[in-house]
Design a protein around this motif. Sequence first.
Motif, PDB file in Angstrom:
ATOM      1  N   ASP A  70       0.849  -1.189   0.000  1.00  0.00           N
ATOM      2  CA  ASP A  70       0.000   0.000   0.000  1.00  0.00           C
ATOM      3  C   ASP A  70       0.889   1.245   0.000  1.00  0.00           C
ATOM      4  OD1 ASP A  70      -1.759   2.108   0.506  1.00  0.00           O
ATOM      5  OD2 ASP A  70      -2.912   0.988   1.987  1.00  0.00           O
ATOM      6  N   TYR A  71       0.817   2.027  -1.060  1.00  0.00           N
ATOM      7  CA  TYR A  71       1.683   3.198  -1.189  1.00  0.00           C
ATOM      8  C   TYR A  71       1.484   4.201  -0.060  1.00  0.00           C
ATOM      9  CZ  TYR A  71      -2.239   6.024  -2.793  1.00  0.00           C
ATOM     10  OH  TYR A  71      -3.428   6.711  -2.858  1.00  0.00           O
ATOM     11  N   ARG A  72       0.301   4.221   0.534  1.00  0.00           N
ATOM     12  CA  ARG A  72       0.040   5.168   1.627  1.00  0.00           C
ATOM     13  C   ARG A  72       0.918   4.877   2.831  1.00  0.00           C
ATOM     14  NH1 ARG A  72      -6.291   4.253   0.888  1.00  0.00           N
ATOM     15  NH2 ARG A  72      -5.367   2.203   0.739  1.00  0.00           N
ATOM     16  N   ARG A  73       1.266   3.623   3.029  1.00  0.00           N
ATOM     17  CA  ARG A  73       2.161   3.255   4.139  1.00  0.00           C
ATOM     18  C   ARG A  73       3.561   3.842   3.917  1.00  0.00           C
ATOM     19  NH1 ARG A  73      -2.092   2.752   6.070  1.00  0.00           N
ATOM     20  NH2 ARG A  73      -3.214   0.811   6.256  1.00  0.00           N
ATOM     21  N   VAL A  74       3.979   3.908   2.677  1.00  0.00           N
ATOM     22  CA  VAL A  74       5.284   4.490   2.357  1.00  0.00           C
ATOM     23  C   VAL A  74       5.247   5.999   2.589  1.00  0.00           C
ATOM     24  CG1 VAL A  74       7.002   4.861   0.541  1.00  0.00           C
ATOM     25  CG2 VAL A  74       5.764   2.689   0.659  1.00  0.00           C
ATOM     26  N   LEU A  75       4.212   6.650   2.087  1.00  0.00           N
ATOM     27  CA  LEU A  75       4.114   8.106   2.208  1.00  0.00           C
ATOM     28  C   LEU A  75       3.913   8.562   3.647  1.00  0.00           C
ATOM     29  CD1 LEU A  75       1.900   8.871  -0.917  1.00  0.00           C
ATOM     30  CD2 LEU A  75       4.396   9.004  -0.708  1.00  0.00           C
ATOM     31  N   ASP A  76       3.311   7.719   4.479  1.00  0.00           N
ATOM     32  CA  ASP A  76       3.069   8.078   5.884  1.00  0.00           C
ATOM     33  C   ASP A  76       4.299   7.925   6.771  1.00  0.00           C
ATOM     34  OD1 ASP A  76       0.444   8.732   5.408  1.00  0.00           O
ATOM     35  OD2 ASP A  76      -0.362   6.796   6.088  1.00  0.00           O
ATOM     36  N   ARG A  77       5.306   7.209   6.302  1.00  0.00           N
ATOM     37  CA  ARG A  77       6.481   6.951   7.140  1.00  0.00           C
ATOM     38  C   ARG A  77       7.300   8.222   7.332  1.00  0.00           C
ATOM     39  NH1 ARG A  77       9.161   1.178   5.897  1.00  0.00           N
ATOM     40  NH2 ARG A  77      10.846   2.278   6.931  1.00  0.00           N
ATOM     41  N   LYS A  78       7.668   8.480   8.560  1.00  0.00           N
ATOM     42  CA  LYS A  78       8.457   9.668   8.898  1.00  0.00           C
ATOM     43  C   LYS A  78       9.948   9.453   8.673  1.00  0.00           C
ATOM     44  CE  LYS A  78       4.794  11.809  10.234  1.00  0.00           C
ATOM     45  NZ  LYS A  78       4.053  12.426   9.177  1.00  0.00           N
ATOM     46  N   ASP A  79      10.368   8.203   8.506  1.00  0.00           N
ATOM     47  CA  ASP A  79      11.792   7.921   8.314  1.00  0.00           C
ATOM     48  C   ASP A  79      12.207   7.898   6.846  1.00  0.00           C
ATOM     49  OD1 ASP A  79      10.317   5.557   7.880  1.00  0.00           O
ATOM     50  OD2 ASP A  79      12.059   4.310   8.328  1.00  0.00           O
ATOM     51  N   ILE A  80      11.288   8.178   5.940  1.00  0.00           N
ATOM     52  CA  ILE A  80      11.582   8.213   4.514  1.00  0.00           C
ATOM     53  C   ILE A  80      11.851   9.653   4.101  1.00  0.00           C
ATOM     54  CG2 ILE A  80      10.675   7.745   2.197  1.00  0.00           C
ATOM     55  CD1 ILE A  80      11.262   5.235   3.813  1.00  0.00           C
ATOM     56  N   ASP A  81      12.997   9.888   3.471  1.00  0.00           N
ATOM     57  CA  ASP A  81      13.387  11.235   3.060  1.00  0.00           C
ATOM     58  C   ASP A  81      12.943  11.590   1.642  1.00  0.00           C
ATOM     59  OD1 ASP A  81      14.925  11.795   5.484  1.00  0.00           O
ATOM     60  OD2 ASP A  81      16.342  10.320   4.705  1.00  0.00           O
ATOM     61  N   ALA A  82      12.877  10.588   0.770  1.00  0.00           N
ATOM     62  CA  ALA A  82      12.514  10.819  -0.627  1.00  0.00           C
ATOM     63  C   ALA A  82      11.766   9.599  -1.146  1.00  0.00           C
ATOM     64  CB  ALA A  82      13.758  11.063  -1.468  1.00  0.00           C
ATOM     65  N   VAL A  83      10.903   9.828  -2.144  1.00  0.00           N
ATOM     66  CA  VAL A  83      10.134   8.731  -2.723  1.00  0.00           C
ATOM     67  C   VAL A  83      10.282   8.765  -4.240  1.00  0.00           C
ATOM     68  CG1 VAL A  83       7.830   7.721  -3.007  1.00  0.00           C
ATOM     69  CG2 VAL A  83       8.443   8.797  -0.845  1.00  0.00           C
ATOM     70  N   LEU A  84      10.647   7.633  -4.804  1.00  0.00           N
ATOM     71  CA  LEU A  84      10.680   7.453  -6.247  1.00  0.00           C
ATOM     72  C   LEU A  84       9.354   6.820  -6.643  1.00  0.00           C
ATOM     73  CD1 LEU A  84      11.898   7.032  -9.093  1.00  0.00           C
ATOM     74  CD2 LEU A  84      12.922   4.939  -8.220  1.00  0.00           C
ATOM     75  N   ILE A  85       8.592   7.494  -7.489  1.00  0.00           N
ATOM     76  CA  ILE A  85       7.315   6.950  -7.956  1.00  0.00           C
ATOM     77  C   ILE A  85       7.493   6.579  -9.419  1.00  0.00           C
ATOM     78  CG2 ILE A  85       4.861   7.384  -8.330  1.00  0.00           C
ATOM     79  CD1 ILE A  85       5.038   9.417  -6.003  1.00  0.00           C
ATOM     80  N   ALA A  86       7.387   5.290  -9.705  1.00  0.00           N
ATOM     81  CA  ALA A  86       7.609   4.776 -11.054  1.00  0.00           C
ATOM     82  C   ALA A  86       6.435   3.889 -11.464  1.00  0.00           C
ATOM     83  CB  ALA A  86       8.924   4.023 -11.120  1.00  0.00           C
ATOM     84  N   THR A  87       5.242   4.405 -11.290  1.00  0.00           N
ATOM     85  CA  THR A  87       4.047   3.654 -11.645  1.00  0.00           C
ATOM     86  C   THR A  87       3.585   4.045 -13.045  1.00  0.00           C
ATOM     87  OG1 THR A  87       2.638   5.334 -10.635  1.00  0.00           O
ATOM     88  CG2 THR A  87       3.285   3.474  -9.252  1.00  0.00           C
ATOM     89  N   PRO A  88       2.849   3.173 -13.727  1.00  0.00           N
ATOM     90  CA  PRO A  88       2.317   3.530 -15.039  1.00  0.00           C
ATOM     91  C   PRO A  88       1.313   4.682 -14.901  1.00  0.00           C
ATOM     92  CG  PRO A  88       2.057   1.174 -14.615  1.00  0.00           C
ATOM     93  CD  PRO A  88       2.526   1.795 -13.346  1.00  0.00           C
ATOM     94  N   ASP A  89       1.154   5.448 -15.968  1.00  0.00           N
ATOM     95  CA  ASP A  89       0.248   6.594 -15.905  1.00  0.00           C
ATOM     96  C   ASP A  89      -1.218   6.230 -16.110  1.00  0.00           C
ATOM     97  OD1 ASP A  89       0.287   6.015 -18.587  1.00  0.00           O
ATOM     98  OD2 ASP A  89       0.950   7.993 -19.221  1.00  0.00           O
ATOM     99  N   HIS A  90      -1.509   4.978 -16.284  1.00  0.00           N
ATOM    100  CA  HIS A  90      -2.906   4.575 -16.420  1.00  0.00           C
ATOM    101  C   HIS A  90      -3.416   4.033 -15.106  1.00  0.00           C
ATOM    102  CE1 HIS A  90      -0.543   1.006 -17.492  1.00  0.00           C
ATOM    103  NE2 HIS A  90      -1.474   0.316 -16.906  1.00  0.00           N
TER     104      HIS A  90
END
Length: 90
Positions: A70-90
């Motif tokens: 679940d991508y929301r778990r990644v975005l909610d983490r306080k220990d993550i400094d940067a996020v690479l999003i490489a999902t398809p645009d559809h």
Amino acid sequence: MAAGSAHNVLGANDTIRLGVIGCGSRGRQVLKEFATLPGVTVAVLCDVDQLQIPKTNSGLPGAKAEAASDYRRVLDRKDIDAVLIATPDH
């Protein structure tokens, strides 16, 4: 003058903890470049297709990243400094 000396200043953490959302072929391709940079640690890999995460993890140097579906778990983490999003645009 101050901007010229900014590159010598270390932040609170000299390691960037990276989260990756989308571990398909494009995500692995871009991540390969990030993973070779000094000071970058891949902390978490996220993909709805759980088969993609082991493929991506096997190509990483050093310790393996955590897995998430679940991508929301990644975005909610306080220990993550940067996020690479490489999902398809559809």
